[in-house]
Design a protein around this motif. Sequence first.
Motif, PDB file in Angstrom:
ATOM      1  N   ILE A  60      -6.662  92.396 -62.186  1.00  0.00           N
ATOM      2  CA  ILE A  60      -5.305  91.982 -61.555  1.00  0.00           C
ATOM      3  C   ILE A  60      -5.522  90.796 -61.103  1.00  0.00           C
ATOM      4  CG2 ILE A  60      -3.861  92.526 -59.535  1.00  0.00           C
ATOM      5  CD1 ILE A  60      -4.743  95.519 -60.111  1.00  0.00           C
ATOM      6  N   LEU A  61      -4.650  89.648 -61.230  1.00  0.00           N
ATOM      7  CA  LEU A  61      -4.680  88.319 -60.904  1.00  0.00           C
ATOM      8  C   LEU A  61      -3.733  87.932 -59.720  1.00  0.00           C
ATOM      9  CD1 LEU A  61      -4.092  86.720 -64.649  1.00  0.00           C
ATOM     10  CD2 LEU A  61      -6.135  87.360 -63.300  1.00  0.00           C
ATOM     11  N   ASN A  81       8.032  89.020 -53.758  1.00  0.00           N
ATOM     12  CA  ASN A  81       8.779  89.349 -55.002  1.00  0.00           C
ATOM     13  C   ASN A  81       8.617  90.612 -55.702  1.00  0.00           C
ATOM     14  OD1 ASN A  81       9.486  86.636 -54.950  1.00  0.00           O
ATOM     15  ND2 ASN A  81       7.824  85.952 -56.338  1.00  0.00           N
ATOM     16  N   LEU A  82       7.693  91.412 -55.117  1.00  0.00           N
ATOM     17  CA  LEU A  82       7.163  92.742 -55.562  1.00  0.00           C
ATOM     18  C   LEU A  82       6.943  92.699 -57.221  1.00  0.00           C
ATOM     19  CD1 LEU A  82       9.631  95.369 -53.649  1.00  0.00           C
ATOM     20  CD2 LEU A  82       7.166  95.140 -53.617  1.00  0.00           C
ATOM     21  N   THR A  83       5.755  91.953 -57.292  1.00  0.00           N
ATOM     22  CA  THR A  83       5.410  91.989 -58.780  1.00  0.00           C
ATOM     23  C   THR A  83       3.718  91.891 -58.838  1.00  0.00           C
ATOM     24  OG1 THR A  83       5.225  89.352 -58.459  1.00  0.00           O
ATOM     25  CG2 THR A  83       7.284  90.259 -59.316  1.00  0.00           C
ATOM     26  N   VAL A  84       3.329  92.537 -59.798  1.00  0.00           N
ATOM     27  CA  VAL A  84       1.932  92.453 -60.199  1.00  0.00           C
ATOM     28  C   VAL A  84       1.691  91.554 -61.555  1.00  0.00           C
ATOM     29  CG1 VAL A  84       1.848  94.558 -61.183  1.00  0.00           C
ATOM     30  CG2 VAL A  84      -0.138  93.670 -60.228  1.00  0.00           C
ATOM     31  N   THR A  85       0.720  90.538 -61.638  1.00  0.00           N
ATOM     32  CA  THR A  85       0.323  90.076 -62.686  1.00  0.00           C
ATOM     33  C   THR A  85      -1.141  90.449 -62.954  1.00  0.00           C
ATOM     34  OG1 THR A  85       1.792  87.899 -62.079  1.00  0.00           O
ATOM     35  CG2 THR A  85       0.186  87.554 -63.691  1.00  0.00           C
ATOM     36  N   LEU A 112       8.458  91.518 -66.492  1.00  0.00           N
ATOM     37  CA  LEU A 112       9.038  90.341 -66.185  1.00  0.00           C
ATOM     38  C   LEU A 112       8.944  89.046 -67.183  1.00  0.00           C
ATOM     39  CD1 LEU A 112       9.262  90.057 -62.332  1.00  0.00           C
ATOM     40  CD2 LEU A 112      11.329  90.548 -63.831  1.00  0.00           C
ATOM     41  N   SER A 113       7.617  88.859 -67.366  1.00  0.00           N
ATOM     42  CA  SER A 113       7.082  87.687 -68.012  1.00  0.00           C
ATOM     43  C   SER A 113       5.657  87.996 -68.782  1.00  0.00           C
ATOM     44  CB  SER A 113       7.094  86.620 -67.263  1.00  0.00           C
ATOM     45  OG  SER A 113       5.910  86.694 -66.484  1.00  0.00           O
ATOM     46  N   LEU A 114       5.514  87.470 -69.633  1.00  0.00           N
ATOM     47  CA  LEU A 114       4.145  87.395 -70.400  1.00  0.00           C
ATOM     48  C   LEU A 114       3.457  86.156 -70.912  1.00  0.00           C
ATOM     49  CD1 LEU A 114       4.829  87.460 -73.708  1.00  0.00           C
ATOM     50  CD2 LEU A 114       5.524  89.555 -73.197  1.00  0.00           C
ATOM     51  N   ARG A 115       2.514  86.166 -71.246  1.00  0.00           N
ATOM     52  CA  ARG A 115       1.499  85.132 -72.013  1.00  0.00           C
ATOM     53  C   ARG A 115       1.052  85.773 -73.055  1.00  0.00           C
ATOM     54  NH1 ARG A 115      -1.046  80.382 -70.283  1.00  0.00           N
ATOM     55  NH2 ARG A 115      -2.928  80.137 -71.058  1.00  0.00           N
ATOM     56  N   LYS A 142       7.250  94.140 -62.540  1.00  0.00           N
ATOM     57  CA  LYS A 142       7.990  94.677 -61.277  1.00  0.00           C
ATOM     58  C   LYS A 142       7.092  95.708 -60.649  1.00  0.00           C
ATOM     59  CE  LYS A 142      12.484  94.177 -63.365  1.00  0.00           C
ATOM     60  NZ  LYS A 142      13.530  94.915 -63.720  1.00  0.00           N
ATOM     61  N   ILE A 143       7.136  95.778 -59.352  1.00  0.00           N
ATOM     62  CA  ILE A 143       6.254  96.952 -58.707  1.00  0.00           C
ATOM     63  C   ILE A 143       7.250  97.422 -57.383  1.00  0.00           C
ATOM     64  CG2 ILE A 143       3.813  96.579 -59.070  1.00  0.00           C
ATOM     65  CD1 ILE A 143       3.673  95.101 -56.508  1.00  0.00           C
ATOM     66  N   TRP A 144       7.062  98.529 -56.737  1.00  0.00           N
ATOM     67  CA  TRP A 144       8.097  99.103 -55.752  1.00  0.00           C
ATOM     68  C   TRP A 144       6.931  99.801 -54.636  1.00  0.00           C
ATOM     69  CZ3 TRP A 144       9.030  99.527 -60.624  1.00  0.00           C
ATOM     70  CH2 TRP A 144      10.412  99.004 -61.194  1.00  0.00           C
ATOM     71  N   SER A 145       7.383  99.630 -53.435  1.00  0.00           N
ATOM     72  CA  SER A 145       6.664 100.521 -52.297  1.00  0.00           C
ATOM     73  C   SER A 145       6.637 101.876 -52.610  1.00  0.00           C
ATOM     74  CB  SER A 145       7.605 100.400 -51.190  1.00  0.00           C
ATOM     75  OG  SER A 145       7.815  99.206 -50.514  1.00  0.00           O
ATOM     76  N   LEU A 146       5.484 102.587 -52.315  1.00  0.00           N
ATOM     77  CA  LEU A 146       5.257 103.836 -52.550  1.00  0.00           C
ATOM     78  C   LEU A 146       6.445 104.800 -52.139  1.00  0.00           C
ATOM     79  CD1 LEU A 146       1.475 104.367 -52.167  1.00  0.00           C
ATOM     80  CD2 LEU A 146       2.562 104.803 -54.214  1.00  0.00           C
ATOM     81  N   PRO A 147       6.898 105.652 -52.711  1.00  0.00           N
ATOM     82  CA  PRO A 147       7.992 106.680 -52.141  1.00  0.00           C
ATOM     83  C   PRO A 147       7.551 107.199 -51.031  1.00  0.00           C
ATOM     84  CG  PRO A 147       6.988 107.731 -54.232  1.00  0.00           C
ATOM     85  CD  PRO A 147       6.267 106.478 -54.068  1.00  0.00           C
TER      86      PRO A 147
END
Length: 377
Positions: free
Chosen positions: A4-5, A11-15, A72-75, A118-123
């Motif tokens: 995980i980078l 932004n609620l994202t994970v790269t 959302l995006s990629l390399r 995209k990520i979200w807060s845990l329900p």
Amino acid sequence: MDQILEINDQNLTVTCQVGINGANIERDLNEKGYTMGHIPQSVRTSTIAGYIAMKAAGQFSGKYGKFEDIVLSLRAVLPTGEVIQSKNYPRSSTGPQFDRLLIGSEGTLGIVTEATMKIWSLPEKQGLVSYTFAKIQDALEAIRLIYRHQVNPAVIRIYDHVETARHFSAEKKAGGRAMVIFVCEGPTDVVDLEVQVTNQYCTQCNGIACGEEPVHHWFETRFDVKESSKYTPLDVVFDTVEMAAMWDHAYDMYESVIGEMRKVPGCLVASGHASHFYTQGVCWYFTFGGAPEIQDQFPEFHQAMWDAAMRGCLQAQGTISHHHGIGIIRSKWMEKEWTGPDMEMARRIKKVLDPNNIMNPGKLYGADFDYSPENAP
Ligand SMILES: Cc1cc2nc3c(=O)[nH]c(=O)nc-3n(C[C@H](O)[C@H](O)[C@H](O)COP(=O)(O)OP(=O)(O)OC[C@H]3O[C@@H](n4cnc5c(N)ncnc54)[C@H](O)[C@@H]3O)c2cc1C
């Protein structure tokens, strides 16, 4: 390739590097209070790279979307050695988005190396609901109405009477009926409303409420795939096929695919459940089992069952894959799936991006599509 980078809370994202295992990234996100919401049955044995390449769909996709909605995006490294890197925006209107070609390309157009999702807060809360229906058509209608009411439970599964008997034999109200399970999750007030609307339409469509227990059972068994492997030593072939249809062909597709599969000599069982839903239609997931009537003709029997499923699907005006992709086995059906000039256009794109045909030759672009370097543009 499995790190995980960055997790960006604002932004609620994970790269990440895309070799990371699906269960590992979800576990790490959960520990920090987030979820990606992408939980395919294969989550413990698959990667972010595979989800991008196959346009995967997780069990909770009713709420969090399919993988093309999540990424959302990629390399990526193209077959020519060039590297593309798309940027993160909530949306962008700057021409066709080139990186989107890689999503669902089944490894034929380039190697994806990194991606942002995209990520979200845990329900806050989960609402668990289940109903049985005498007629599977009534179950489909209840869910069509729930979606039309703009309520999208995270998980919905409709099991036909064969699969209900297989998976929910402990439920007394399920005998000879179709079981439907729902998981609503998110903020408490949203979940309460979703459960209320779900109950309303299931009751209206003649459903009988079965409480939370069948959903707990689904949670306990949802990664269990050993049932089908028990039959391999007994010379019984098992496999699954997924496809999708619009609502006006949803039930036709079920009848048509099961009907075609049952006509194949040696077919012992053909059953189905609906696993993903939309305001416009439904994804069916069929299971078949059987043994060739002519000894040792296992590959021929397997292909005949797949061909029957594809025939049944196209007769019901469906698409031949919803989330497993085309690969090799469905490749010969692509020219029936993509009519008009679509297939030729796709082949031209493949030739431009991969002039030496080094990326998964034989996949996706039709069974007879292959080209040698000397014929390449
Ligand atoms: C028991 C079982 C349950 C499953 N459940 C689901 C489910 O619930 N939902 C679902 O969508 N699918 C499911 N699948 C199918 C499969 O797990 C998914 O399609 C998954 O997305 C594949 O990921 P993988 O990492 O295993 O990819 P692989 O199988 O290793 O590869 C899949 C394809 O992606 C290509 N690829 C791999 N890495 C890259 C890369 N870095 N760049 C470009 N292309 C690449 C490969 O060449 C190949 O064509 C299931 C499969 C099994 C066996």
